[in-house]
Design an enzyme around this catalytic site. Structure first.
Site, short mmCIF file in Angstrom:
data_model
loop_
_atom_site.label_atom_id
_atom_site.label_comp_id
_atom_site.label_asym_id
_atom_site.label_seq_id
_atom_site.Cartn_x
_atom_site.Cartn_y
_atom_site.Cartn_z
N THR A 106 52.59 41.45 41.87
CA THR A 106 52.39 42.71 42.61
C THR A 106 53.00 42.64 44.01
O THR A 106 53.63 43.60 44.47
CB THR A 106 50.89 43.00 42.79
OG1 THR A 106 50.24 42.86 41.55
CG2 THR A 106 50.67 44.41 43.31
N HIS B 6 55.12 45.39 37.48
CA HIS B 6 55.76 44.30 36.72
C HIS B 6 55.25 44.37 35.28
O HIS B 6 54.41 45.21 34.97
CB HIS B 6 55.44 42.93 37.33
CG HIS B 6 53.98 42.74 37.59
ND1 HIS B 6 53.07 42.47 36.60
CD2 HIS B 6 53.25 42.85 38.74
CE1 HIS B 6 51.86 42.39 37.11
NE2 HIS B 6 51.93 42.63 38.41
C1 GP9 Z 1 45.54 41.80 43.28
C2 GP9 Z 1 46.58 42.61 42.63
C3 GP9 Z 1 46.99 42.05 41.31
O1 GP9 Z 1 45.25 42.17 44.59
O2 GP9 Z 1 47.63 42.78 43.46
O3 GP9 Z 1 47.81 40.98 41.47
P1 GP9 Z 1 48.87 40.46 40.40
O4 GP9 Z 1 48.20 39.36 39.65
O5 GP9 Z 1 49.27 41.57 39.50
O6 GP9 Z 1 49.99 40.00 41.23
MN MN Z 2 50.29 43.37 39.55
#
Ligand code: GP9
Ligand code: MN
Length: 626
Positions: free
Chosen positions: A293, A468
């Site tokens: 993310t 993603h």
């Molecule tokens: C957690 C969210 C999810 O704050 O951004 O993270 P990810 O595992 O998808 O990178």
């Molecule tokens: Mn994510």
């Protein structure tokens, strides 16, 4: 030799057991692509020299040598075990920066539990065997000291073996050391344990890069970027000038869910309708690496590639950037992020001020209860509901980003929140994915409705993107069933990296655009729509509205897609997915490599500090600390 071998009994036994285990884990836990027998042979033999080396270090010990052997084997097993778990989740190998992301680890709990199975514990079986053998036959495994000559010949043989395997690998894949973003290839050819040594070298090299960086390195990259044709779409330039911006990151949402029906029901009914009145990019790829993310956020707002290892949010939060929120300050914009997770996750509380954000509404700003939360935070609908009251109080125009969370691995949702039934395949993950995507779709529908009620809808541009992939290659069989295919080829996997991008501009009817594009193109596109020129910006993306003959999107692992060809895992395809001569992809491959490495240099060297246009306007973000 005859005298040496008896002294090595326990060492060699430990090496052989760990070797077998390593190979079994390679085959079961990792998805390493094998093209032919030679590949398989390299995969089999590549870990041997490092095992002999590491376990051989115990030979310098006499008194507790066998215990040392056990200890080193346990440590290496731990490395193997850690990688197997990590791979199950991220489809990638551990790197040093990832290890230091410890404040993410606590939150990963639910996901890790999902991946721990009895098989994982069997992984330590060989250690138990070694321990029992040592206890039962203490005299059989000698700890007689090795003479200096014996040690020398042991390590000389290890080094020879290592040189032989590395040269065989390098001979076979000559670009091994220059393509460090392809970790799978390094693990396959050098073995998992040597890969970690190599990773340590990369880490120290990258730390040195900032220290030695100079204006010269910056100018070289600046020249490259300036030399590219940077077009702008005149007809839409400034069409959303002065409007508010709401960017919504849809967790783990891939493009294949758009327009798809599962058990006769639409997975994204709201988006399917919303797309009809928006610009929708259906050949848009995520370009994230290990930062997931956070990488998506980084790419979208900086138009730079994420790093080959780790998350930029963690490794380079102190760098100088020229991100969208910072640039928009000059145009009177107030910026804020909304995300109902701990503010330290992905180091966001440190990185956001560097990107120019004024405010971060994080977990402490929301009221979470057992009823309104699932997985890592508030359910998306409650998240939007609680966000509205903050949003409507923000100074306008605002630039805001909302990070959804419910559709996160392992896709858990109570039955009362399910608008559609689970899918029916051999993978629970794939089965559960559809109801959670459907839930987020409903939450966004609710949010848009609320924006209308609050009178914000008509003066706000809404940008929705998938961050993603959600379904990794570990679920290919189930995915083949979903897509109605016999099997998932590397070309299909590449195509599955498409994520939705929807841009809704008040007063515009929009249309579907099928140009090959990626997250890196969002920043210049948004700025152009807001009437801001990006000609002088250090960025690698292009305006999504400009039709290009030579459009090309590069993914972080070096795969790329052009209008006519696609390249992944060393295979060149035409746009229909038929394998074609590699030479057709070669010129683009060179360009892809250059782009990635220039972007890396920019970040590792913190080179944007040398940009004359870059006036530091960051560092004053507020978060609540309750
Ligand atoms: C957690 C969210 C999810 O704050 O951004 O993270 P990810 O595992 O998808 O990178
Ligand atoms: Mn994510």
């Amino acid at each position: 030799m005859n005298r040496l071998l008896p002294k090595l009994k326990f060492t060699l036994l430990a090496v052989v057991l760990l070797w077998i285990k390593t190979y079994v884990v390679y085959k079961l836990a990792f998805d390493i692509k094998i093209e032919n027998n030679w590949d398989e042979l390299i995969l089999l033999f590549s870990p041997v020299s490092s095992l002999l080396f590491f376990i051989g270090l115990a030979l310098f010990q006499t008194k507790h040598r066998n215990r040392f052997i056990l200890g080193i084997s346990a440590l290496l097993s731990f490395v193997l075990f850690g990688n197997a778990i990590f791979y199950g989740f991220f489809n990638d190998f551990v790197t040093l920066p990832v290890l230091f992301q410890t404040n993410n680890m606590a939150d990963l709990g639910t996901s890790i539990r999902e991946l721990l199975t009895y098989k994982t514990f069997l992984m330590f079986g060989d250690l138990i065997l070694l321990f029992v053998l040592l206890r039962s036959f203490p005299n059989y495994f000698s700890t007689d000291p090795l003479t200096k000559r014996e040690k020398t010949s042991y390590f000389a043989s290890v080094i020879t073996l290592c040189v032989l395997t590395v040269s065989a690998a390098e001979l076979y894949k000559p670009s091994l050391f220059t393509r460090s973003f392809d970790r799978e290839m390094v693990v396959k050819n050098l073995g998992l344990y040597n890969y970690h040594l190599y990773d340590i070298v990369l880490q120290s090299r990258s730390s040195a890069q900032r220290a030695f960086a100079s204006t010269n390195s910056y100018v070289e990259i600046e020249n490259y970027i300036r030399a590219r044709d940077k077009h702008m779409d005149e007809s839409l330039f400034g069409i959303a000038k002065g409007k508010n911006v709401i960017v919504i990151s849809m967790e783990s949402t891939q493009n294949f869910v758009i327009g798809r029906k599962i058990n006769g029901k639409e997975v994204t009914p709201f988006l399917n309708d919303f797309i009809k009145e928006s610009y929708y990019f259906d050949h848009f790829y995520h370009q994230t690496g290990q930062g997931k993310t956070s990488d998506a956020e980084f790419i979208i707002e900086n138009s730079l590639y994420p790093l080959d290892r780790g998350s930029v949010f963690f490794t380079h939060a102190n760098n100088e950037y020229m991100a969208t929120p910072e640039l928009l300050k000059d145009y009177g914009y107030y910026s804020a992020v909304f995300h109902s997770n701990d503010k330290t996750f992905w180091n966001r509380d440190i990185m956001y001020p560097a990107l120019g954000y004024d405010r971060f509404f994080n977990q402490t700003d929301f009221t979470g209860t057992q009823q309104n939360s699932v997985g890592w935070g508030l359910k998306d609908k409650d998240f939007f509901e609680q966000s509205i009251r903050y949003l409507k109080e923000l100074p306008q125009p605002f630039y805001t980003k909302f990070l959804t969370l419910t559709n996160h691995f392992p896709f858990i949702l109570e039955s009362k929140d399910r608008y559609i039934d689970e899918y029916n395949s051999e993978s629970d993950i794939v089965n559960r994915y559809f109801p959670t995507v459907r839930y987020t779709d409903e939450a966004i529908k609710y949010f848009v409705q609320r924006l209308k009620e609050e009178g914000l809808y008509n003066n706000t541009m809404i940008v929705i993107y998938g961050d993603h992939y959600g379904i990794s290659e570990n679920h290919n069989t189930a995915m083949a069933q979903v897509l109605g295919k016999e099997e998932i080829t590397p070309f299909d996997t590449l195509t599955l990296q498409r994520v939705p991008l929807v841009i809704h501009i008040p007063g515009q009817r929009g249309r579907t655009i099928s140009k090959v594009s990626g997250q890196i193109d969002v920043k210049p596109t948004l700025l152009h729509l807001l009437g801001i020129k990006t000609k002088d910006h250090m960025e690698f993306g292009t305006d999504l509205f400009v039709a290009e003959q030579e459009a090309m999107t590069v993914l972080r692992d070096g795969s790329f897609i052009t209008e006519n060809y696609a390249y992944t895992k060393g295979i060149c395809y035409n746009k229909n997915g038929t394998i074609v001569d590699r030479a057709l992809c070669a010129p683009y491959a060179e360009k892809a490599k250059t782009e990635l490495s220039l972007s890396d240099r920019l970040i590792y060297g913190d080179l944007l500090r040398f940009d004359a246009h870059n006036k530091r306007k960051t560092g004053t973000m507020t978060t609540s600390f309750q």
